[in-house]
Design a protein around this motif. Structure first.
Motif, PDB file in Angstrom:
ATOM      1  N   GLY A 110     -31.866  58.726 122.422  1.00  0.00           N
ATOM      2  CA  GLY A 110     -31.947  58.159 123.482  1.00  0.00           C
ATOM      3  C   GLY A 110     -33.214  57.115 123.743  1.00  0.00           C
ATOM      4  O   GLY A 110     -33.522  56.357 122.710  1.00  0.00           O
ATOM      5  N   LEU A 111     -34.009  57.177 124.761  1.00  0.00           N
ATOM      6  CA  LEU A 111     -35.169  56.353 124.698  1.00  0.00           C
ATOM      7  C   LEU A 111     -36.164  56.453 123.949  1.00  0.00           C
ATOM      8  O   LEU A 111     -36.770  55.414 123.571  1.00  0.00           O
ATOM      9  N   LYS A 112     -36.279  57.738 123.415  1.00  0.00           N
ATOM     10  CA  LYS A 112     -37.425  57.977 122.411  1.00  0.00           C
ATOM     11  C   LYS A 112     -36.936  57.121 120.946  1.00  0.00           C
ATOM     12  O   LYS A 112     -37.818  56.525 120.516  1.00  0.00           O
ATOM     13  N   GLY A 113     -35.639  57.093 120.888  1.00  0.00           N
ATOM     14  CA  GLY A 113     -35.223  56.361 119.502  1.00  0.00           C
ATOM     15  C   GLY A 113     -35.182  54.904 119.737  1.00  0.00           C
ATOM     16  O   GLY A 113     -35.460  54.069 118.853  1.00  0.00           O
ATOM     17  N   VAL A 114     -35.240  54.409 121.046  1.00  0.00           N
ATOM     18  CA  VAL A 114     -35.670  53.037 121.192  1.00  0.00           C
ATOM     19  C   VAL A 114     -36.841  52.721 120.955  1.00  0.00           C
ATOM     20  O   VAL A 114     -37.125  51.429 120.323  1.00  0.00           O
ATOM     21  N   GLU A 115     -37.709  53.599 121.500  1.00  0.00           N
ATOM     22  CA  GLU A 115     -39.043  53.218 121.224  1.00  0.00           C
ATOM     23  C   GLU A 115     -39.238  53.173 119.567  1.00  0.00           C
ATOM     24  O   GLU A 115     -40.413  52.523 119.078  1.00  0.00           O
ATOM     25  N   GLU A 116     -38.776  54.065 118.865  1.00  0.00           N
ATOM     26  CA  GLU A 116     -38.720  54.157 117.255  1.00  0.00           C
ATOM     27  C   GLU A 116     -38.376  52.944 116.482  1.00  0.00           C
ATOM     28  O   GLU A 116     -38.778  52.648 115.655  1.00  0.00           O
ATOM     29  N   LYS A 117     -37.372  52.137 117.500  1.00  0.00           N
ATOM     30  CA  LYS A 117     -36.838  50.864 116.818  1.00  0.00           C
ATOM     31  C   LYS A 117     -37.506  49.619 117.248  1.00  0.00           C
ATOM     32  O   LYS A 117     -37.044  48.596 116.899  1.00  0.00           O
ATOM     33  N   LEU A 118     -38.776  49.831 117.964  1.00  0.00           N
ATOM     34  CA  LEU A 118     -39.484  48.546 118.530  1.00  0.00           C
ATOM     35  C   LEU A 118     -40.072  47.928 117.239  1.00  0.00           C
ATOM     36  O   LEU A 118     -39.899  46.459 117.450  1.00  0.00           O
ATOM     37  N   ASP A 119     -40.507  48.415 116.274  1.00  0.00           N
ATOM     38  CA  ASP A 119     -40.773  47.620 115.082  1.00  0.00           C
ATOM     39  C   ASP A 119     -39.809  46.656 114.508  1.00  0.00           C
ATOM     40  O   ASP A 119     -39.920  45.429 114.250  1.00  0.00           O
ATOM     41  N   TYR A 120     -38.548  47.167 114.425  1.00  0.00           N
ATOM     42  CA  TYR A 120     -37.295  46.380 113.745  1.00  0.00           C
ATOM     43  C   TYR A 120     -37.050  45.147 115.094  1.00  0.00           C
ATOM     44  O   TYR A 120     -36.870  44.028 114.621  1.00  0.00           O
ATOM     45  N   LEU A 121     -37.022  45.488 116.332  1.00  0.00           N
ATOM     46  CA  LEU A 121     -37.005  44.307 117.147  1.00  0.00           C
ATOM     47  C   LEU A 121     -37.955  43.316 117.305  1.00  0.00           C
ATOM     48  O   LEU A 121     -37.819  42.235 117.418  1.00  0.00           O
ATOM     49  N   ASN A 122     -39.177  43.967 117.203  1.00  0.00           N
ATOM     50  CA  ASN A 122     -40.342  42.943 116.742  1.00  0.00           C
ATOM     51  C   ASN A 122     -40.086  41.946 115.866  1.00  0.00           C
ATOM     52  O   ASN A 122     -40.294  40.748 115.822  1.00  0.00           O
ATOM     53  N   GLN A 123     -39.645  42.553 114.661  1.00  0.00           N
ATOM     54  CA  GLN A 123     -39.269  41.601 113.633  1.00  0.00           C
ATOM     55  C   GLN A 123     -38.244  40.713 113.829  1.00  0.00           C
ATOM     56  O   GLN A 123     -38.300  39.410 113.560  1.00  0.00           O
ATOM     57  N   MET A 124     -37.399  40.980 114.781  1.00  0.00           N
ATOM     58  CA  MET A 124     -36.343  39.976 115.191  1.00  0.00           C
ATOM     59  C   MET A 124     -36.699  38.942 116.172  1.00  0.00           C
ATOM     60  O   MET A 124     -36.058  37.981 116.534  1.00  0.00           O
ATOM     61  N   LEU A 150     -42.373  51.668 127.684  1.00  0.00           N
ATOM     62  CA  LEU A 150     -42.933  50.507 128.202  1.00  0.00           C
ATOM     63  C   LEU A 150     -44.406  50.284 127.602  1.00  0.00           C
ATOM     64  O   LEU A 150     -44.722  49.273 127.348  1.00  0.00           O
ATOM     65  N   ASP A 151     -45.115  51.175 127.394  1.00  0.00           N
ATOM     66  CA  ASP A 151     -46.518  51.066 127.190  1.00  0.00           C
ATOM     67  C   ASP A 151     -46.575  50.433 125.485  1.00  0.00           C
ATOM     68  O   ASP A 151     -47.138  49.407 125.193  1.00  0.00           O
ATOM     69  N   ARG A 152     -45.669  51.055 124.702  1.00  0.00           N
ATOM     70  CA  ARG A 152     -45.632  50.693 123.443  1.00  0.00           C
ATOM     71  C   ARG A 152     -44.830  49.091 123.233  1.00  0.00           C
ATOM     72  O   ARG A 152     -45.426  48.334 122.370  1.00  0.00           O
ATOM     73  N   ALA A 153     -44.044  48.963 124.034  1.00  0.00           N
ATOM     74  CA  ALA A 153     -43.150  47.703 124.104  1.00  0.00           C
ATOM     75  C   ALA A 153     -44.211  46.526 124.470  1.00  0.00           C
ATOM     76  O   ALA A 153     -44.244  45.368 123.858  1.00  0.00           O
ATOM     77  N   HIS A 154     -45.032  46.977 125.549  1.00  0.00           N
ATOM     78  CA  HIS A 154     -45.987  45.923 126.075  1.00  0.00           C
ATOM     79  C   HIS A 154     -47.010  45.501 124.921  1.00  0.00           C
ATOM     80  O   HIS A 154     -47.357  44.401 124.745  1.00  0.00           O
ATOM     81  N   ARG A 155     -47.506  46.544 124.163  1.00  0.00           N
ATOM     82  CA  ARG A 155     -48.381  46.233 123.177  1.00  0.00           C
ATOM     83  C   ARG A 155     -47.836  45.492 122.137  1.00  0.00           C
ATOM     84  O   ARG A 155     -48.637  44.610 121.314  1.00  0.00           O
ATOM     85  N   LYS A 156     -46.587  45.465 121.758  1.00  0.00           N
ATOM     86  CA  LYS A 156     -45.930  44.410 120.789  1.00  0.00           C
ATOM     87  C   LYS A 156     -45.325  43.128 121.608  1.00  0.00           C
ATOM     88  O   LYS A 156     -45.013  42.258 120.764  1.00  0.00           O
ATOM     89  N   GLY A 157     -45.941  42.972 122.805  1.00  0.00           N
ATOM     90  CA  GLY A 157     -45.352  41.562 123.270  1.00  0.00           C
ATOM     91  C   GLY A 157     -44.033  41.508 123.614  1.00  0.00           C
ATOM     92  O   GLY A 157     -43.240  40.642 123.820  1.00  0.00           O
TER      93      GLY A 157
END
Length: 472
Positions: A124-138, A178-185
């Motif tokens: 769920g939402l926790k899994g989306v947060e775990e994939k933020l690094d991948y999304l940031n690479q894209m 939200l917090d982690r996504a914002h830190r990654k821009g």
């Protein structure tokens, strides 16, 4: 002994005598011979004395030197004035850079839509947060998340727009995301489409939902979300409650702008244009151009929307179509969405082309192609906010230019038909040759190779992105 030998003997004897006189030694049994000492001064100093001050002043005052000084002074000032005038002429005649249009965060790259959180991630939402690094690479600039609120299909009384369905996670997990996504821009937009599992997304009465929608917008914006997304926007945009919804997003506290986004399906280009004027949303996904339409019609639709509206409010997607299906060649439409004037919006999985029977190697190649286009979109001004110039269209093909001021230019050509096509491209801005930046046909159009643009040949279901320098 000849005469020459006699002379050498005499010279040797003289040398011996000189040596004896210098050392004070005499041969045994002989007397010391007399000698003459000559003292030679080794350094003789010659002192140079220049002209005195009075003499210098006298010479400097002569007519010749006065004229020389005046000539040098005039030449100096003429040279200085000439250089100043040259600099002014260069500045005046140099082409001026166009001012950069006002852009917001959703105009700086692509948006990634995760409609079903549990399909995208098992956690769920926790899994989306775990994939933020991948999304940031894209190079994702923003996520469009959900809907994830609580509601039972077609039952308005069960709708809780400020409550997260436990199947997807909790509010604390959303705040952490939200917090982690914002830190990654990466910005996060929340989809608040009310009846997302029912027959009518607005319960057949959008006005009755409007008040609760406004409360939910304020609630989630205060929690840190960067925008709100609404499907079937035309159902609520024409109600009396819509201006009050808009007012929520017009308020600013000096931080980055909060976006109001929406989507529509099945509308004509004229209807979409009217809705954009009426709703004044920050970004509207239209499902246009339709891949099922002929290329000529697609070119007309793009030109109409581009001509009548700021490209900053134009969003491009494939309206739920799965990239990689037979009707939608994956890399061809990736290239189209990334190069149209506006913001591309991809659904989760579009970057690899979700299609059965595809090998891991092929998916990796598709993802690398996607990432290369994403990198270009994020850094090239012509692709970010450049002008759109239509070059060619037929029933199965399309070609256009993207250009901005003196920046690198880009030519996009696509052929989704089953036959090869030769495009005759004419424009005063075009060079004889251009460099291949990205290609779906690397055998015939290899990356970094040069190709002629006057008669551009494309194989079936192929696309190419060419670049060339500012011709001025």
């Amino acid at each position: 002994m000849n005469k020459e030998d006699d002379m050498k003997e005499v010279e040797l004897n003289e040398m011996d005598q000189e040596k004896q006189s210098m050392t004070g030694e005499t041969p045994t049994g002989t007397e010391k011979s007399g000698c003459v000492k000559v003292k030679v001064t080794e350094d003789t100093e010659f002192k140079f004395t220049g002209l005195s001050k009075e003499e210098l002043m006298k010479v400097a005052g002569t007519a010749g030197w006065v004229r020389t000084r005046w000539v040098l002074l005039v030449l100096f000032w003429l040279g200085w004035i000439g250089m100043l005038a040259g600099a002014i002429i260069i500045i005046v005649q140099a082409p001026r850079c166009k001012p950069i249009p006002e852009m917001n965060w959703w105009n700086e790259g692509f948006l990634y839509q995760i409609s079903d959180v549990n399909t995208f991630s098992e956690n769920g939402l926790k899994g989306v947060e775990e994939k933020l690094d991948y999304l940031n690479q894209m190079k994702v600039k923003g996520l469009v998340l959900g809907p994830i609120h609580t509601v039972q299909a077609d039952q308005l009384s069960t709708m809780e727009l400020t409550s997260i369905n436990p199947e997807f996670g909790s509010e604390s997990q959303l705040i952490s995301l939200l917090d982690r996504a914002h830190r990654k821009g990466i910005s996060v937009v929340l989809d608040l489409t009310p009846n997302y599992e029912g027959v009518s997304v607005w319960f057949n009465n959008a006005a009755s939902v409007a008040e609760r929608l406004k409360e939910a917008c304020v609630y989630w914006l205060n929690k840190g979300v960067d925008g709100i997304f609404l499907s079937h926007l035309n159902d609520i945009a024409y109600t009396e409650a819509w201006p009050s919804v808009q007012d929520i997003f017009n308020q600013t506290d000096g931080t980055k702008k909060r976006a109001l986004m929406g989507s529509v399906t099945g509308l004509s280009a004229d209807d979409v244009s009217h809705l954009l004027n009426r709703s004044s949303v920050d970004l509207l996904l239209t499902g246009l151009p339709d891949p099922a339409e002929p290329g000529v019609r697609q070119a007309q639709v793009i030109q109409l929307l581009y001509s009548d509206h700021l490209q900053m409010s134009l969003g491009w997607c494939l309206s739920g179509r799965i990239l990689g299906s037979p009707a939608v060649p994956v890399r061809l439409y990736q290239m189209l969405l990334f190069t149209l004037p506006g913001t591309p919006v991809f659904s989760a999985g579009d970057e690899v082309g979700l299609k059965a029977g595809v090998s891991r190697e092929e998916r990796t190649a598709v993802r690398d192609f996607f990432k290369a286009l994403s990198d270009l979109k994020g850094k090239e001004r012509s692709l970010l906010h450049g002008e759109y110039v239509s070059l060619y269209s037929s029933s199965t093909s399309l070609a256009f230019l993207r250009l901005w001021d003196q920046s690198e230019r880009f030519l996009v050509a696509l052929n989704w038909g089953n036959d090869s096509v030769t495009m005759t491209l004419t424009n005063s801005d075009l060079p004889a040759e251009a460099r291949v930046c990205a290609s779906t046909d690397t055998e015939n159009l290899a990356v970094d190779s040069k190709v002629s643009v006057e008669k551009l040949e494309l194989g079936p279901k192929q696309a190419v992105l060419l670049s060339y320098a500012f011709p001025g």
